[in-house]
Design a protein around this motif. Sequence first.
Motif, mmCIF file in Angstrom:
data_model
loop_
_atom_site.group_PDB
_atom_site.id
_atom_site.type_symbol
_atom_site.label_atom_id
_atom_site.label_comp_id
_atom_site.label_asym_id
_atom_site.label_seq_id
_atom_site.Cartn_x
_atom_site.Cartn_y
_atom_site.Cartn_z
ATOM 1 N N LYS A 77 -2.168 2.023 -6.572
ATOM 2 C CA LYS A 77 -2.865 3.314 -6.611
ATOM 3 C C LYS A 77 -3.445 3.600 -5.236
ATOM 4 C CE LYS A 77 -4.048 2.984 -11.488
ATOM 5 N NZ LYS A 77 -5.111 2.856 -12.474
ATOM 6 N N LYS A 78 -3.544 4.853 -4.903
ATOM 7 C CA LYS A 78 -4.093 5.302 -3.618
ATOM 8 C C LYS A 78 -3.315 4.751 -2.426
ATOM 9 C CE LYS A 78 -8.778 5.793 -5.393
ATOM 10 N NZ LYS A 78 -10.188 5.415 -5.246
ATOM 11 N N SER A 79 -2.025 4.529 -2.606
ATOM 12 C CA SER A 79 -1.219 4.020 -1.490
ATOM 13 C C SER A 79 -0.714 5.137 -0.586
ATOM 14 C CB SER A 79 -0.045 3.184 -2.009
ATOM 15 O OG SER A 79 0.767 3.941 -2.870
ATOM 16 N N GLY A 80 -0.875 6.385 -1.006
ATOM 17 C CA GLY A 80 -0.457 7.513 -0.180
ATOM 18 C C GLY A 80 1.053 7.679 -0.135
ATOM 19 N N SER A 81 1.487 8.679 0.615
ATOM 20 C CA SER A 81 2.925 8.983 0.664
ATOM 21 C C SER A 81 3.716 7.896 1.398
ATOM 22 C CB SER A 81 3.164 10.344 1.320
ATOM 23 O OG SER A 81 2.631 10.367 2.631
ATOM 24 N N TYR A 82 3.170 7.358 2.498
ATOM 25 C CA TYR A 82 3.879 6.287 3.206
ATOM 26 C C TYR A 82 3.975 5.042 2.336
ATOM 27 C CZ TYR A 82 3.798 8.870 7.619
ATOM 28 O OH TYR A 82 3.999 9.805 8.594
ATOM 29 N N GLY A 83 2.873 4.718 1.663
ATOM 30 C CA GLY A 83 2.886 3.566 0.758
ATOM 31 C C GLY A 83 3.861 3.776 -0.388
#
Length: 197
Positions: A77-83
């Motif tokens: 969760k909350k890894s963002g688009s790159y993650g």
Amino acid sequence: MSPRELAVLLTLLAEARELTNAELLAVAGVTLDGKPRLRLNALGLVESVKVGRALVHELTERGVEWCAAEFARPRPKKSGSYGGALYAVLAGLHRHLEASEQVLTDVFVPDVAGQVLRKYAEITKGEPDQVRLSELRIRLPHIPPADLSEAVMRLADRDGVHVRAEADRKTLTDDDHAAAVVLGGTARHLLTVEAVR
């Protein structure tokens, strides 16, 4: 695992070799020091050794196993688009490994040719100058001689890369003879790259 620690682990996996902090920074824009280093060392995922003034980091077998398990984990969760993109790639690699019955070390192997070109650029400061293969061997001591020779022979097939014999054979040392690669039946001792890439 923090994003920085994950970045270090995956970079060490992908490079499949020991890396200094300077090399980690050049390859992935990250370094391993302070608490993150102590944590990865304590977990047995990374081994760090002081060589001269530099810390050299290497992924352990346990670290490879940890990375293999990470490939199968869902996106945090909350890894963002790159993650998210990273974990989509990891999941795709995981599916490939499962289907082909391969392991990570079958996929991630050292880029010896890339290391040779980077070291050449460092020695010549990016200019197309001649470098003795013996000097490259001295500056890349972690690469087995046979692997370095094979990489130089593969590089010789590229446009703008020249592996030549030393014209003045009297100047050749024992190290030069030991480092030579044989192409077309001739021992070659010098590497020139017209455009370092």
